[in-house]
Design a protein around this motif. Sequence first.
Motif, PDB file in Angstrom:
ATOM      1  N   SER A   6       0.830  -1.209   0.000  1.00 54.56           N
ATOM      2  CA  SER A   6       0.000   0.000   0.000  1.00 54.56           C
ATOM      3  C   SER A   6       0.864   1.258   0.000  1.00 54.56           C
ATOM      4  O   SER A   6       0.575   2.213  -0.739  1.00 54.56           O
ATOM      5  CB  SER A   6      -0.935   0.004   1.211  1.00 54.56           C
ATOM      6  OG  SER A   6      -1.833  -1.076   1.135  1.00 54.56           O
TER       7      SER A   6
ATOM      8  N   PRO B 248      -3.952   6.324 -12.115  1.00 59.29           N
ATOM      9  CA  PRO B 248      -5.084   6.105 -11.222  1.00 59.29           C
ATOM     10  C   PRO B 248      -6.391   5.793 -11.950  1.00 59.29           C
ATOM     11  O   PRO B 248      -7.395   5.473 -11.314  1.00 59.29           O
ATOM     12  CB  PRO B 248      -5.191   7.433 -10.465  1.00 59.29           C
ATOM     13  CG  PRO B 248      -4.632   8.443 -11.405  1.00 59.29           C
ATOM     14  CD  PRO B 248      -3.548   7.728 -12.164  1.00 59.29           C
TER      15      PRO B 248
ATOM     16  N   TYR C 288      -7.748   0.239  -9.512  1.00 61.08           N
ATOM     17  CA  TYR C 288      -7.689   1.191  -8.396  1.00 61.08           C
ATOM     18  C   TYR C 288      -9.060   1.424  -7.776  1.00 61.08           C
ATOM     19  O   TYR C 288      -9.170   1.635  -6.573  1.00 61.08           O
ATOM     20  CB  TYR C 288      -7.045   2.510  -8.829  1.00 61.08           C
ATOM     21  CG  TYR C 288      -5.540   2.435  -8.838  1.00 61.08           C
ATOM     22  CD1 TYR C 288      -4.821   2.301  -7.655  1.00 61.08           C
ATOM     23  CD2 TYR C 288      -4.841   2.468 -10.027  1.00 61.08           C
ATOM     24  CE1 TYR C 288      -3.448   2.205  -7.670  1.00 61.08           C
ATOM     25  CE2 TYR C 288      -3.458   2.377 -10.049  1.00 61.08           C
ATOM     26  CZ  TYR C 288      -2.763   2.250  -8.859  1.00 61.08           C
ATOM     27  OH  TYR C 288      -1.394   2.146  -8.872  1.00 61.08           O
ATOM     28  N   SER C 289     -10.114   1.377  -8.588  1.00 63.77           N
ATOM     29  CA  SER C 289     -11.467   1.510  -8.029  1.00 63.77           C
ATOM     30  C   SER C 289     -11.778   0.348  -7.095  1.00 63.77           C
ATOM     31  O   SER C 289     -12.279   0.545  -5.985  1.00 63.77           O
ATOM     32  CB  SER C 289     -12.513   1.564  -9.153  1.00 63.77           C
ATOM     33  OG  SER C 289     -12.325   2.716  -9.930  1.00 63.77           O
TER      34      SER C 289
ATOM     35  N   ALA D 192      -9.728   0.691  -3.908  1.00 61.49           N
ATOM     36  CA  ALA D 192     -10.281   1.684  -2.984  1.00 61.49           C
ATOM     37  C   ALA D 192     -11.460   1.100  -2.197  1.00 61.49           C
ATOM     38  O   ALA D 192     -11.563   1.291  -0.976  1.00 61.49           O
ATOM     39  CB  ALA D 192     -10.710   2.939  -3.741  1.00 61.49           C
TER      40      ALA D 192
ATOM     41  N   ILE E  51     -10.050  -1.524   0.297  1.00 63.41           N
ATOM     42  CA  ILE E  51      -9.381  -0.907   1.440  1.00 63.41           C
ATOM     43  C   ILE E  51     -10.405  -0.313   2.404  1.00 63.41           C
ATOM     44  O   ILE E  51     -10.255  -0.442   3.629  1.00 63.41           O
ATOM     45  CB  ILE E  51      -8.357   0.142   0.967  1.00 63.41           C
ATOM     46  CG1 ILE E  51      -7.162  -0.583   0.346  1.00 63.41           C
ATOM     47  CG2 ILE E  51      -7.915   1.050   2.107  1.00 63.41           C
ATOM     48  CD1 ILE E  51      -6.146   0.322  -0.295  1.00 63.41           C
ATOM     49  N   ALA E  52     -11.446   0.303   1.885  1.00 63.47           N
ATOM     50  CA  ALA E  52     -12.506   0.824   2.759  1.00 63.47           C
ATOM     51  C   ALA E  52     -13.174  -0.321   3.518  1.00 63.47           C
ATOM     52  O   ALA E  52     -13.439  -0.217   4.728  1.00 63.47           O
ATOM     53  CB  ALA E  52     -13.536   1.604   1.938  1.00 63.47           C
TER      54      ALA E  52
END
Length: 118
Positions: free
Chosen positions: A75, A89, A94-95, A98, A101-102
Amino acid sequence: MTDVPFEARVTALEAAIRPTGDAAAGPASLPELEGLKGWLDDVRLNLWGKLQAAHQASPPGFEERFRVQRAIDLSLRLVADLRAGRANPQIGEYSLLAVTIADLGSAIQAARTRPPAA
Protein backbone atom coordinates in the motif's frame (compact mmCIF):
# COMPACT_ATOMS: atom_id res chain seq x y z
CA MET A 1 3.48 -23.21 -14.71
CA THR A 2 2.28 -25.43 -11.88
CA ASP A 3 3.91 -28.65 -13.12
CA VAL A 4 7.21 -27.15 -14.27
CA PRO A 5 10.28 -28.45 -12.41
CA PHE A 6 12.10 -26.05 -10.11
CA GLU A 7 15.22 -25.89 -12.30
CA ALA A 8 13.17 -25.05 -15.38
CA ARG A 9 11.44 -22.23 -13.52
CA VAL A 10 14.74 -20.80 -12.35
CA THR A 11 16.10 -21.00 -15.90
CA ALA A 12 12.99 -19.28 -17.28
CA LEU A 13 13.22 -16.59 -14.61
CA GLU A 14 16.88 -15.99 -15.38
CA ALA A 15 16.17 -15.76 -19.12
CA ALA A 16 13.29 -13.35 -18.54
CA ILE A 17 15.28 -10.92 -16.40
CA ARG A 18 18.65 -11.11 -18.13
CA PRO A 19 19.14 -7.82 -20.04
CA THR A 20 20.71 -9.63 -23.00
CA GLY A 21 18.44 -12.66 -22.99
CA ASP A 22 18.53 -15.42 -25.56
CA ALA A 23 17.48 -13.70 -28.78
CA ALA A 24 16.45 -17.03 -30.31
CA ALA A 25 13.94 -17.65 -27.55
CA GLY A 26 12.44 -14.17 -27.88
CA PRO A 27 11.10 -12.08 -25.03
CA ALA A 28 8.89 -13.70 -22.43
CA SER A 29 5.17 -13.02 -22.82
CA LEU A 30 3.22 -11.13 -20.18
CA PRO A 31 1.40 -14.29 -18.98
CA GLU A 32 4.75 -16.08 -18.71
CA LEU A 33 6.24 -13.21 -16.72
CA GLU A 34 3.17 -13.02 -14.48
CA GLY A 35 3.37 -16.77 -13.88
CA LEU A 36 7.06 -16.52 -13.03
CA LYS A 37 6.44 -13.60 -10.70
CA GLY A 38 3.63 -15.43 -8.91
CA TRP A 39 5.76 -18.53 -8.52
CA LEU A 40 8.74 -16.52 -7.28
CA ASP A 41 6.54 -14.65 -4.79
CA ASP A 42 5.14 -17.94 -3.50
CA VAL A 43 8.60 -19.48 -3.13
CA ARG A 44 9.99 -16.39 -1.42
CA LEU A 45 7.08 -16.06 0.99
CA ASN A 46 7.06 -19.78 1.76
CA LEU A 47 10.80 -19.92 2.43
CA TRP A 48 10.91 -16.70 4.41
CA GLY A 49 7.87 -17.71 6.44
CA LYS A 50 9.37 -21.10 7.29
CA LEU A 51 12.66 -19.54 8.32
CA GLN A 52 10.98 -16.95 10.50
CA ALA A 53 8.42 -19.36 11.94
CA ALA A 54 11.23 -21.61 13.12
CA HIS A 55 12.23 -18.79 15.46
CA GLN A 56 8.75 -17.79 16.59
CA ALA A 57 6.79 -19.12 19.53
CA SER A 58 3.55 -18.68 17.55
CA PRO A 59 3.82 -19.45 13.81
CA PRO A 60 0.15 -18.54 13.10
CA GLY A 61 0.69 -15.18 14.82
CA PHE A 62 3.83 -14.63 12.77
CA GLU A 63 1.99 -15.40 9.53
CA GLU A 64 -0.79 -12.97 10.39
CA ARG A 65 1.66 -10.18 11.24
CA PHE A 66 3.66 -10.93 8.09
CA ARG A 67 0.57 -10.73 5.85
CA VAL A 68 -0.47 -7.43 7.43
CA GLN A 69 3.03 -6.00 7.06
CA ARG A 70 3.13 -7.11 3.41
CA ALA A 71 -0.19 -5.34 2.77
CA ILE A 72 1.18 -2.20 4.44
CA ASP A 73 4.36 -2.32 2.34
CA LEU A 74 2.44 -2.76 -0.92
CA SER A 75 0.00 0.00 0.00
CA LEU A 76 2.80 2.44 0.86
CA ARG A 77 4.48 1.74 -2.49
CA LEU A 78 1.21 2.35 -4.34
CA VAL A 79 0.69 5.62 -2.42
CA ALA A 80 4.22 6.76 -3.32
CA ASP A 81 3.74 5.82 -6.98
CA LEU A 82 0.40 7.61 -7.20
CA ARG A 83 1.72 10.75 -5.48
CA ALA A 84 4.79 10.80 -7.74
CA GLY A 85 2.71 10.33 -10.88
CA ARG A 86 4.31 6.96 -11.66
CA ALA A 87 0.96 5.11 -11.60
CA ASN A 88 -2.19 5.59 -13.66
CA PRO A 89 -5.08 6.11 -11.22
CA GLN A 90 -7.59 5.59 -14.05
CA ILE A 91 -7.08 1.84 -14.36
CA GLY A 92 -10.05 -0.09 -13.07
CA GLU A 93 -8.12 -1.99 -10.43
CA TYR A 94 -7.69 1.19 -8.40
CA SER A 95 -11.47 1.51 -8.03
CA LEU A 96 -11.68 -2.04 -6.71
CA LEU A 97 -8.66 -1.43 -4.48
CA ALA A 98 -10.28 1.68 -2.98
CA VAL A 99 -13.47 -0.26 -2.21
CA THR A 100 -11.48 -3.18 -0.78
CA ILE A 101 -9.38 -0.91 1.44
CA ALA A 102 -12.51 0.82 2.76
CA ASP A 103 -14.02 -2.61 3.46
CA LEU A 104 -10.81 -3.67 5.20
CA GLY A 105 -10.92 -0.58 7.41
CA SER A 106 -14.51 -1.37 8.38
CA ALA A 107 -13.65 -5.01 9.07
CA ILE A 108 -10.71 -3.98 11.28
CA GLN A 109 -12.89 -1.62 13.29
CA ALA A 110 -15.67 -4.21 13.65
CA ALA A 111 -13.20 -6.89 14.73
CA ARG A 112 -11.70 -4.57 17.36
CA THR A 113 -15.09 -3.98 18.94
CA ARG A 114 -16.05 -7.69 19.10
CA PRO A 115 -15.37 -9.54 22.32
CA PRO A 116 -12.39 -11.92 22.04
CA ALA A 117 -13.15 -15.51 21.05
CA ALA A 118 -13.03 -17.91 23.96
